[in-house]
Design an enzyme around this catalytic site. Structure first.
Site, PDB file in Angstrom:
ATOM      1  N   ASP A 198      25.460   9.936  29.441  1.00 17.45           N
ATOM      2  CA  ASP A 198      25.998   8.683  28.904  1.00 17.45           C
ATOM      3  C   ASP A 198      26.021   7.663  30.032  1.00 17.45           C
ATOM      4  OD1 ASP A 198      27.463   6.589  27.855  1.00 17.45           O
ATOM      5  OD2 ASP A 198      29.065   7.850  27.071  1.00 17.45           O
ATOM      6  N   ASP A 240      21.966   3.783  25.409  1.00 18.90           N
ATOM      7  CA  ASP A 240      22.538   4.181  26.701  1.00 18.90           C
ATOM      8  C   ASP A 240      23.029   5.627  26.728  1.00 18.90           C
ATOM      9  OD1 ASP A 240      24.744   3.737  25.030  1.00 18.90           O
ATOM     10  OD2 ASP A 240      25.983   2.978  26.651  1.00 18.90           O
ATOM     11  N   GLU A 241      22.620   6.445  25.758  1.00 16.49           N
ATOM     12  CA  GLU A 241      22.997   7.865  25.737  1.00 16.49           C
ATOM     13  C   GLU A 241      21.777   8.717  25.405  1.00 16.49           C
ATOM     14  OE1 GLU A 241      27.592   7.816  24.232  1.00 16.49           O
ATOM     15  OE2 GLU A 241      26.037   7.917  22.707  1.00 16.49           O
TER      16      GLU A 241
END
Length: 116
Positions: free
Chosen positions: A10, A107-108
């Site tokens: 993450d 973003d993960e």
């Protein structure tokens, strides 16, 4: 049977870091930085610097509330194009370390490390 080993990567401050790269003279100099909509609008917070989070600002909250909680904050829009570029760069690095990489969001990423 080998148990699966899955890691979640993450990139917690990606939007903040990218906004600072996109606008080094504005967002780049702001300690209290909120990424997302405008404080007077109906938008929501996408991310906030750790310093702004100390005031209670969180992703998903209305930007008007974030402005009340952290009155000295600088608000910046999400630099979408640059975020997409950084997503691809991060993915390229993760692909070097795991046989299977699945993005969960911009973003993960989930990395299947089974057998490594």
């Amino acid at each position: 049977m080998t148990p699966r080993r899955v890691l979640l990567a993450d990139c917690d401050q990606m939007f903040v870091a990218v906004a600072r790269l996109a606008d080094p003279e504005g967002a780049g100099k702001a300690r209290l930085l909120v990424i997302g909509g405008r404080p007077g609008g109906r938008g929501v917070v996408t991310s906030a610097s750790y310093e702004a989070r100390a005031f209670g600002v969180r992703a998903g909250m209305p930007t008007s509330r974030a402005a009340r909680l952290c009155p000295g904050a600088t608000f910046a829009p999400v630099p979408r194009g640059l975020c997409g570029q950084k997503h691809r760069e991060i993915r390229a690095v993760l692909d070097q370390w795991a046989p299977v990489v699945e993005p969960a969001s911009i973003d993960e990423f989930y990395l299947d490390l089974t057998g490594t």
